[in-house]
Write a protein that holds these residues in place. Structure first.
Motif, mmCIF file in Angstrom:
data_model
loop_
_atom_site.group_PDB
_atom_site.id
_atom_site.type_symbol
_atom_site.label_atom_id
_atom_site.label_comp_id
_atom_site.label_asym_id
_atom_site.label_seq_id
_atom_site.Cartn_x
_atom_site.Cartn_y
_atom_site.Cartn_z
ATOM 1 N N GLU A 1 0.799 -1.219 0.000
ATOM 2 C CA GLU A 1 0.000 0.000 0.000
ATOM 3 C C GLU A 1 0.841 1.282 0.000
ATOM 4 O O GLU A 1 0.310 2.383 -0.155
ATOM 5 N N ASP A 2 2.140 1.141 0.145
ATOM 6 C CA ASP A 2 3.041 2.290 0.032
ATOM 7 C C ASP A 2 3.376 2.605 -1.425
ATOM 8 O O ASP A 2 4.022 3.611 -1.722
ATOM 9 N N SER A 3 2.949 1.735 -2.326
ATOM 10 C CA SER A 3 3.189 1.969 -3.752
ATOM 11 C C SER A 3 2.483 3.236 -4.198
ATOM 12 O O SER A 3 1.279 3.398 -3.984
ATOM 13 N N ALA A 4 3.239 4.145 -4.795
ATOM 14 C CA ALA A 4 2.724 5.442 -5.228
ATOM 15 C C ALA A 4 3.875 6.200 -5.872
ATOM 16 O O ALA A 4 5.019 5.736 -5.877
ATOM 17 N N THR A 5 3.577 7.370 -6.385
ATOM 18 C CA THR A 5 4.629 8.278 -6.822
ATOM 19 C C THR A 5 4.857 9.298 -5.718
ATOM 20 O O THR A 5 3.908 9.908 -5.217
ATOM 21 N N TYR A 6 6.114 9.472 -5.344
ATOM 22 C CA TYR A 6 6.470 10.407 -4.282
ATOM 23 C C TYR A 6 7.105 11.645 -4.902
ATOM 24 O O TYR A 6 8.065 11.548 -5.670
ATOM 25 N N LEU A 7 6.540 12.782 -4.573
ATOM 26 C CA LEU A 7 6.947 14.060 -5.147
ATOM 27 C C LEU A 7 7.622 14.924 -4.099
ATOM 28 O O LEU A 7 7.174 14.993 -2.950
ATOM 29 N N CYS A 8 8.676 15.592 -4.521
ATOM 30 C CA CYS A 8 9.386 16.541 -3.677
ATOM 31 C C CYS A 8 9.190 17.929 -4.275
ATOM 32 O O CYS A 8 9.171 18.080 -5.502
ATOM 33 N N ALA A 9 9.043 18.935 -3.442
ATOM 34 C CA ALA A 9 8.848 20.301 -3.929
ATOM 35 C C ALA A 9 9.509 21.283 -2.968
ATOM 36 O O ALA A 9 9.628 20.999 -1.771
ATOM 37 N N VAL A 10 9.913 22.434 -3.504
ATOM 38 C CA VAL A 10 10.533 23.462 -2.662
ATOM 39 C C VAL A 10 9.801 24.787 -2.840
ATOM 40 O O VAL A 10 9.204 25.053 -3.883
ATOM 41 N N THR A 11 9.864 25.580 -1.800
ATOM 42 C CA THR A 11 9.393 26.957 -1.851
ATOM 43 C C THR A 11 10.583 27.850 -1.569
ATOM 44 O O THR A 11 11.194 27.733 -0.492
ATOM 45 N N PRO A 12 10.948 28.732 -2.501
ATOM 46 C CA PRO A 12 12.106 29.602 -2.274
ATOM 47 C C PRO A 12 11.739 30.747 -1.346
ATOM 48 O O PRO A 12 10.570 31.063 -1.142
ATOM 49 N N GLU A 13 12.788 31.385 -0.806
ATOM 50 C CA GLU A 13 12.549 32.519 0.086
ATOM 51 C C GLU A 13 11.849 33.659 -0.621
ATOM 52 O O GLU A 13 10.950 34.306 -0.076
ATOM 53 N N ALA A 14 12.251 33.911 -1.868
ATOM 54 C CA ALA A 14 11.626 34.977 -2.644
ATOM 55 C C ALA A 14 10.471 34.391 -3.430
ATOM 56 O O ALA A 14 10.635 33.421 -4.138
ATOM 57 N N GLY A 15 9.297 34.963 -3.312
ATOM 58 C CA GLY A 15 8.153 34.441 -4.062
ATOM 59 C C GLY A 15 6.944 34.293 -3.182
ATOM 60 O O GLY A 15 6.981 34.525 -1.972
#
Lengths: 112, 111
Positions: free
Chosen positions: B81-95
């Motif tokens: 049940e852990d099968s999935a696509t895992y996504l990583c994302a960032v938020t920069p300081e500016a924006g």
């Protein structure tokens, strides 16, 4: 029910037609976002909005228009759909202040 | 330009076989790093937020860690049940808190 809702879930349209994808959130979040997801590209930001009547372009804005007259709604319009706009579109919202974003279930758009 | 690179693109594990997913990032000042899980036909589901190097967070079989250049998502004794696509994302300081995503790692856990 609380949450973020996109409609329609699936849409087929013809090249050149105008189509609007709807997004509604019940949390009163300040920020709302539109992303598209394509194989090989991942999620890319189209437009975002920091508050009602404040919108700004993301990475891939060409061919799209957004508006935000009310905090809870953030519709995305394709003014003249092209085949390259065939994609899965996700709406998201967050409260700002570096909090997590919550995503809708997506709209699968096919332009023929 | 902010960049997020995830590796591997795909990972097959036997049930119970622990492993790690990598997310390396280039951003002009990191405001936050986010991990999401995405199941087929659904929107991304939030897992973790990390804000500073050295920070760790855990949830069930998942543990996320952060350094100044990368983040790891450790999966201990995974289940199908852990099968999935895992996504990583960032938020920069500016924006304005918009997320820049990597392309994801598709995890398959075989019984």
């Amino acid at each position: 029910d609380a949450g973020i809702t996109q409609s329609p879930r699936y849409k087929i349209t013809e090249t050149g037609r105008q189509v609007t994808l709807m997004c509604h959130q019940t949390w009163s979040h300040s920020y709302m976002f539109w992303y598209r997801q394509d194989l090989g590209h991942g999620l890319r930001l189209i437009y975002y909005s920091a508050a009602a009547d404040i919108t700004d372009k993301g990475e891939v804005p060409d061919g799209y228009v957004v508006s935000r007259s009310k905090t809870e709604n953030f519709p995305l319009t394709l003014e003249s759909a092209t085949r390259s706009q065939t994609s899965v579109y996700f709406c998201a919202s967050n409260q700002g202040k570096n909090t997590e974003a919550f995503f809708g279930q997506g709209t699968r758009l096919t332009v023929v | 330009e902010d960049q997020v690179t995830q590796s591997p693109e795909a990972l097959r594990l036997q049930e119970g076989e622990s492993s790690s997913l990598n997310c390396s990032y280039t951003v002009s000042g990191l405001r936050g790093l986010f991990w999401y899980r995405q199941d087929p036909g659904k929107g991304p589901e939030f897992l973790f937020t990390l804000y500073s190097a050295g920070e760790e967070k855990e949830k069930e079989r998942l543990k996320a860690t952060l350094t100044k250049k990368e983040s790891f998502l450790h999966i201990t004794a995974p289940k199908p049940e852990d099968s999935a696509t895992y996504l990583c994302a960032v938020t920069p300081e500016a924006g304005s808190y918009q997320l820049t995503f990597g392309k994801g790692t598709k995890l398959s856990v075989i019984p």
